[in-house]
Scaffold this active site. Structure first.
Site, PDB file in Angstrom:
ATOM      1  N   ASP A 157      28.651 -29.363   2.316  1.00  0.00           N
ATOM      2  CA  ASP A 157      29.886 -30.266   2.506  1.00  0.00           C
ATOM      3  C   ASP A 157      30.045 -31.023   3.691  1.00  0.00           C
ATOM      4  O   ASP A 157      30.731 -31.886   3.865  1.00  0.00           O
ATOM      5  CB  ASP A 157      30.936 -29.384   2.142  1.00  0.00           C
ATOM      6  CG  ASP A 157      31.085 -28.096   2.808  1.00  0.00           C
ATOM      7  OD1 ASP A 157      30.314 -28.166   4.071  1.00  0.00           O
ATOM      8  OD2 ASP A 157      31.892 -27.117   2.921  1.00  0.00           O
ATOM      9  N   ASP A 200      25.894 -22.979   0.839  1.00  0.00           N
ATOM     10  CA  ASP A 200      26.662 -22.800   2.110  1.00  0.00           C
ATOM     11  C   ASP A 200      27.579 -21.504   1.454  1.00  0.00           C
ATOM     12  O   ASP A 200      27.793 -21.289   0.123  1.00  0.00           O
ATOM     13  CB  ASP A 200      27.537 -23.940   1.994  1.00  0.00           C
ATOM     14  CG  ASP A 200      27.145 -25.076   3.189  1.00  0.00           C
ATOM     15  OD1 ASP A 200      26.291 -24.484   3.707  1.00  0.00           O
ATOM     16  OD2 ASP A 200      28.153 -25.811   3.393  1.00  0.00           O
ATOM     17  N   ASP A 207      25.488 -31.296   7.249  1.00  0.00           N
ATOM     18  CA  ASP A 207      24.498 -30.886   6.504  1.00  0.00           C
ATOM     19  C   ASP A 207      23.673 -31.985   5.712  1.00  0.00           C
ATOM     20  O   ASP A 207      22.699 -31.825   4.801  1.00  0.00           O
ATOM     21  CB  ASP A 207      25.036 -30.384   5.062  1.00  0.00           C
ATOM     22  CG  ASP A 207      25.888 -29.082   5.306  1.00  0.00           C
ATOM     23  OD1 ASP A 207      25.431 -28.335   6.194  1.00  0.00           O
ATOM     24  OD2 ASP A 207      26.935 -28.657   4.835  1.00  0.00           O
TER      25      ASP A 207
END
Length: 1158
Positions: free
Chosen positions: A779, A458, A783
């Site tokens: 997070d 990310d 996800d």
């Protein structure tokens, strides 16, 4: 279903002692609230209206205020906990230490050893009657002397001792890992806070301290910690799939469906609710209680079901049919059996250990056969003696001795240190990784990380600090590169800007003064909104007075942010009766909806598509290229008169007036570029997957070093990515994906599905020379699927949502990318430690087995006695695994490419080392065995008569053998053919102390071991010779290192992983189900519910269908909708079948459509 509910109510009888006296002064009893929470939608509304009037009536009965909340009075809170329970679900009981010991005992190598030890022990106590008489022949077949006969039991005991060591260490490791993890769980739970209103103040309390009657504030991304009823909501949508299996988001509103359930996720919007059920009385709690009880109940049920007649039994037990049965069985196994995590490494090791074991078994059997045949021929053929019946016990004693020699060969051959080495190495790494901010949830993730070839990361929070600040802005026709002076701005614009930011952001988001002097202000809530609020403060304005003037209850309508809209809008009522809408969102999306813009005097100026393109070119792209996220802030006025159609969102959020565009910077973490450089040097590709726009993403990727100028790489947006990988029908094709992913470095504006697609595509790809091993960081709630699919999922410990943590393998406690590099280092270190141990262990095995075997065949007596062999075995297995498995990692591990999934454990270089050292040791030992007495001028130990004391000759052989192993242990520290084997030896105190300790004990054994160890004391000169030969190993190691491996074509590698065809069906089945880990836990409970409900419904329908004698097919089809839901929940691909044996066998058999009946 009734029984189930009742049993769970019965479970909480102790909470209800107070229920009798009208719940201690509150207007609702616990059962009343529980039954209320089981209703949904219109039913629930009706019940609330009938019983309480409305939600505020319910609040009155619970003695709480919808706006002020509870009084925060300690006795009142305690009383509520007494009556309604506390918000805590007791965890499942952990496995006891004894259970873990029992699990550790299931190891195959250990079982072989236990059997050998028990036989050996039994035989040592068996003394055959009838002393040797001359008639039986004084056969010198190398029978052991009295001393060794007395010490016969030592051998069996020693084997058992080493088994006990291994088992205890393994069990202790599992136990401490479990304990650590529970400690972490409780730490996470304590850190998990929720916003409630008490005494009119919004405060954060730990989830466990929520009580019934609390007024809780809920917002996007929350996992609801308790059941409640909505008091006020803005555009609230909840994902209830974890409870109902329905994937569609459920709209919640005070006048439609106000029931909010624990364990569900807020996907959009915000609001306030009054808490009505906590802990074991909430919906999640009820399910967890069922789960806990279901295990025990199922056993009782099965017993009961056997006694009852067939029809009821059919209802109680999972019904089986040809295919359905197998699936059920597998489901059961998965639910009950302890799921042993078998990693790539363990797969390779098990296979190798079995191969070595087999070879050892053949050798030992061969030894026994040769000894027996030699004994028989020597005595009865050459000696020509008859077989006397009274001599039988004596002969048996000989055969038993031969058998013990065989077992000794086997014991030495089986590398029982292997399981120990793996466990020690992994446990040691996990403990140390904790210090490096990696909390390992699954042990095997640690070693998989060493093979990782790709990391999909990310951007926000992992590569960047997740502390957003506004650094550039475009207000009133001017582009400010830093925060503008408020005096230079038109007051009208400034006022609009402050209102637009203060009102149109979640009221739970705040910027608080710093805790310590000189620290940065604390950001609470959504980080992007914090940046905007910070911008207001930087303009010397304040957002709190604006919010106090227009509190959250007064907001007329809120369109909350979600991943589809990419914007948020709030409507307020104006004093003149009209409405004003404030909107903020991604600039490229919101500017398309703007038709006006405020000029420097605060007047409207028309904003045409041409102007927009110019603005994108001159303002937005330069900002994005600096790595800024651009947000547009706009408003629109609706005149008084008729009220607009609020549900028509596209109409409402249109014809906007742009107030400002701001550029928000999320600075790259200072240590990230270096960490990414290390990854690339280690042969790991880092890819960035983000929801930001492509320019911002590219700029950040360049700052981090993910993309370098002059490289051939791809940066794609989600839309373009999907266009490239899907065919005309919109299906994903692997070969299209294979054209994209090798060059892809940045995927921007991507949805969670894109991330999952990318990860799955890379893992399933077969184009490279080795299969890819992918790590993913995440997070957000969204996800979850990608984290679950990846080989190793990293969740953020600070910013991560509960769902992400549940789906992950390793939690990064500091949310920092550089911790991932540490994980790679530790993972590679585990792999290397195991290889070092193998290289050492196998050398000892080869030598010891050959010596015992040839010795037995030529001299009818093993030169190394059983007890000596066991000492060798102990130092070489248990101690060596400790010494070599705890080598600390070095930076040099990051200089080589990853091994990948298919690399064998024993490389050709290692094979060269093993065979090379074995040749040296065998040469030395056989020279000493057949010419030792001449060299040292001592009595020969060969063919010594019975009961002679231990000879110096054989003691020298034993001593030399051990000293050679000790020196070879130092050689084994390097496995890639390095020259300097001493490098970094002092950084591992365990290694040094073990080598010196072993040497010390060896001196004691030789000088004072006497008969039990078959040792005669040696002189200083003899000791020096033994040492000299031992140190020769180190010199010989250098000789071997000089021979290039490439010249030795005949060397084979060993220890490959299980082949493609050996992957079991179960693993395949597990791959097919990608279901959130957290959900799966919950789902087991629902499986029970749904199966029960579905069966009863089906049976009722079947009966009624037969009554109507209509087609059975029709009933099945009508039920298919429920079935599809059942699919969702039970993750069983074949629903269970009903076997209608009693009713009408033909209809079940004659079901040609192949539709299964639940």
């Amino acid at each position: 279903m009734g029984d189930v509910a009742n049993s769970s109510v019965g479970h909480h009888a102790k909470n209800q002692q107070h229920g009798a006296n009208r719940a201690g002064g509150f207007g609702c009893t616990l059962p009343e609230l529980r039954s209320l929470m089981e209703l949904r939608g219109a039913e629930a509304l009706q019940k609330i209206q009938e019983t309480y009037g409305d939600v505020s009536g319910l609040c009155k009965r619970l003695k709480t205020s919808p706006t002020e909340g509870l009084s925060d009075n300690v006795t009142d809170l305690e009383k509520r906990r007494q009556i309604y329970g506390q918000n805590f679900i007791p965890p499942k009981k952990p496995k006891t230490f004894l259970q873990l010991v029992w699990e550790a005992l299931q190891d195959v190598t250990l079982i072989i050893l236990e059997i050998a030890a028990i036989i050996s022990l039994g035989l040592s106590f068996y003394a055959p009657p009838g002393e040797q008489s001359d008639a039986c022949g004084n056969v010198s077949a190398g029978a052991e002397d009295e001393g060794e006969a007395e010490a016969g039991w030592i051998e069996g005991a020693a084997i058992l001792l080493s088994v006990i060591c291994v088992v205890l260490v393994t069990a202790f490791n599992d136990w401490s890992k479990e304990k650590q993890f529970r400690g972490l769980q409780s730490r996470i739970e304590q850190e998990q806070k929720f916003q409630v209103i008490r005494k009119g103040q919004v405060i954060q309390v730990p989830v466990a301290e929520l009580v019934v009657g609390d007024i809780a504030q809920i917002k996007y991304g929350d996992l609801l910690p308790a059941d409640g009823v909505l008091i006020q909501g803005n555009d609230l949508k909840i994902d209830e799939s974890s409870l109902t299996g329905e994937s569609d988001h459920v709209r919640k509103a005070v006048d439609k469906d106000p029931m909010l359930l624990s364990g569900t996720h807020v996907m959009e919007g915000s609001g306030r609710m009054v808490v009505t059920a906590v802990g074991v009385n909430s919906q999640t709690g009820i399910i967890f209680t069922l789960l806990g009880a279901s295990g025990e109940e199922e056993e009782k049920k099965e017993k009961k079901a056997k006694k009852q007649d067939g029809a009821v039994a059919m209802e109680m037990q999972p019904l089986k049919s040809a295919e359905g049965g197998e699936m059920e069985e597998r489901e059961k196994k998965k639910a009950n059996g302890p799921k042993k995590e078998k990693s790539v490494l363990q797969g390779k090791l098990t296979k190798l250990a079995v191969q070595i074991g087999k070879a050892g078994l053949v050798m030992s059997a061969f030894t026994v056969v040769i000894l027996v045949i030699y004994f028989v021929i020597h005595n009865f053929v050459i000696g020509g003696r008859p077989w006397l019946s009274n001599c039988t016990p004596v002969y048996v004693q000989y055969f038993v001795k031969f058998f013990i020699i065989g077992v000794t060969v086997l014991v030495v051959a089986v590398p029982e240190g292997l399981p120990l080495a793996v466990t020690i190495s992994l446990a040691y790494s996990v403990k140390k990784m904790m210090k490096d901010n990696n909390l390992v949830r699954h042990l095997d993730a640690c070693e998989t990380m060493g093979n990782a070839t790709a990391i999909c990361s990310d951007k926000t929070g992992t590569l960047t600090t997740n502390r957003m600040t506004v650094v550039q802005s475009y207000v009133g026709d001017t582009h400010y590169k830093e925060i503008p002076d408020p005096n230079n701005l038109n007051p009208k614009i400034l006022d609009l800007l402050v209102h637009a930011i203060s009102i149109n952001s979640a009221y739970t988001t705040k910027v608080l003064p710093p805790e310590k002097e000189g620290a940065l202000p604390r950001q609470v809530g959504n980080k992007t909104e914090c940046a905007l609020l910070g911008f207001v403060l930087d303009l010397k304005q304040d957002f709190q007075p604006v919010r106090d003037q227009i509190p959250e209850q007064k907001l007329y309508k809120v369109y909350t942010f979600n991943s589809v809209r990419k914007s948020m809008s709030t409507v307020i009522c104006m004093p003149d009766g009209g409405f004003r809408l404030f909107s903020k969102g991604a600039s490229e999306i919101l500017l398309k909806k703007c038709t006006n813009i405020l000029n420097s005097n605060g007047e409207l100026r028309s904003f045409r598509p041409r102007d927009r393109d110019e603005m994108v070119k001159k303002i937005i792209e330069p900002m994005a290229c600096d790595g800024l996220r651009t947000i547009c802030i706009a408003y629109r006025d609706f005149s008084a008169g008729q009220e607009p159609e609020w549900d028509n969102e596209t109409e409402i959020v249109g014809e906007l007036t742009c107030i400002a565009v701001v550029g928000i910077e999320d600075p790259v973490r200072p240590e990230v570029p270096e960490a990414i450089r290390k990854c690339q040097r280690a042969g790991i590709t880092v890819r960035m997957v983000t929801g930001d726009n492509i320019n911002t993403a590219r700029a950040i990727a360049a700052k981090c070093g993910i993309i370098q100028p002059g490289e051939d790489f791809l940066c794609l947006e989600g839309k373009e990515f999907n266009r490239r990988i899907r065919n005309e029908k919109g299906e994903i094709e692997q070969d299209r994906l294979d054209k994209v992913w090798p060059k892809l470095r940045v995927l921007a504006r991507s949805s969670p599905t894109d991330k999952h697609t990318l990860v799955k595509g890379i893992i399933d790809s077969t184009i490279g020379e080795q299969r890819q091993v992918v790590a993913v960081t995440g997070d957000g709630t969204n996800d979850g699927p990608a984290l679950k699919k990846a080989d190793v999922g990293f969740a953020m410990g600070i910013a991560g949502t509960d769902v992400a943590k549940e789906a992950s393998d390793i939690i990064l406690t500091d949310d920092n990318f550089s911790s991932i590099v540490k994980a790679v280092m530790w993972g590679r270190n585990v792999y290397d430690s195991i290889s070092k141990f193998l290289q050492f262990q196998l050398t000892v095995n080869v030598v010891a087995v050959i010596v015992a075997f040839t010795g037995a065949c030529i001299t009818q007596d093993s030169p190394l006695k059983a007890v000596q062999m066991l000492w060798v075995n102990l130092i070489m297995d248990t101690f060596a695994s400790l010494a070599l498995a705890t080598e600390p990692p070095t930076e040099s591990l990051l200089l080589r490419k990853p091994y990948g999934r298919d690399k064998p454990l024993i490389s050709r270089t290692m094979m060269k080392n093993i065979l090379g050292h074995a040749i040296y040791q065998l040469t030395v030992i056989f020279t000493l065995l057949f010419a030792g007495e001449v060299i040292f001028d001592i009595d020969s130990g060969r063919n010594a008569p019975l009961h002679s004391p231990p000879s110096e000759h054989y003691t020298i052989i034993f001593n030399t053998f051990v000293l050679m192993q000790l020196c070879n242990e130092i050689n084994a520290r390097k496995i890639h053919g390095e020259r300097n084997v001493f490098e970094g030896i002092f950084s591992n105190p365990i290694f040094c102390s073990i080598v010196l300790g072993t040497f010390g004990i060896q001196i004691v054994i030789v000088q004072f071991g006497g008969k039990p160890f078959s040792c005669a004391p040696l002189t200083v000169e003899q000791w020096l010779w033994c040492l000299f030969i031992g140190i020769g190993e180190l010199v010989w190691g250098q000789v071997i290192a000089t021979i290039p491996t490439s010249q030795l074509k005949f060397l084979k590698e060993a220890g490959h992983g299980p082949g493609k065809d050996e992957i079991t069906d179960e693993e395949m089945a597990e791959d097919e189900e990608e279901i959130d880990h957290a959900e799966r836990e919950l789902r087991r409970g629902q499986i029970l519910w749904f199966r029960g409900l579905n069966r009863i419904q089906t049976q009722m329908e079947v009966v009624s269908t037969f009554k109507r004698s209509g087609s059975f097919q029709g009933a099945v089809r009508r039920r298919s909708s429920v079935l599809s839901q059942l699919h969702d929940v039970t993750n069983i691909s074949t629903p269970t079948h009903v076997i209608l044996s009693a009713a009408n066998p033909t209809s079940a058999a004659g079901n040609p459509g192949g539709e299964s009946i639940p």
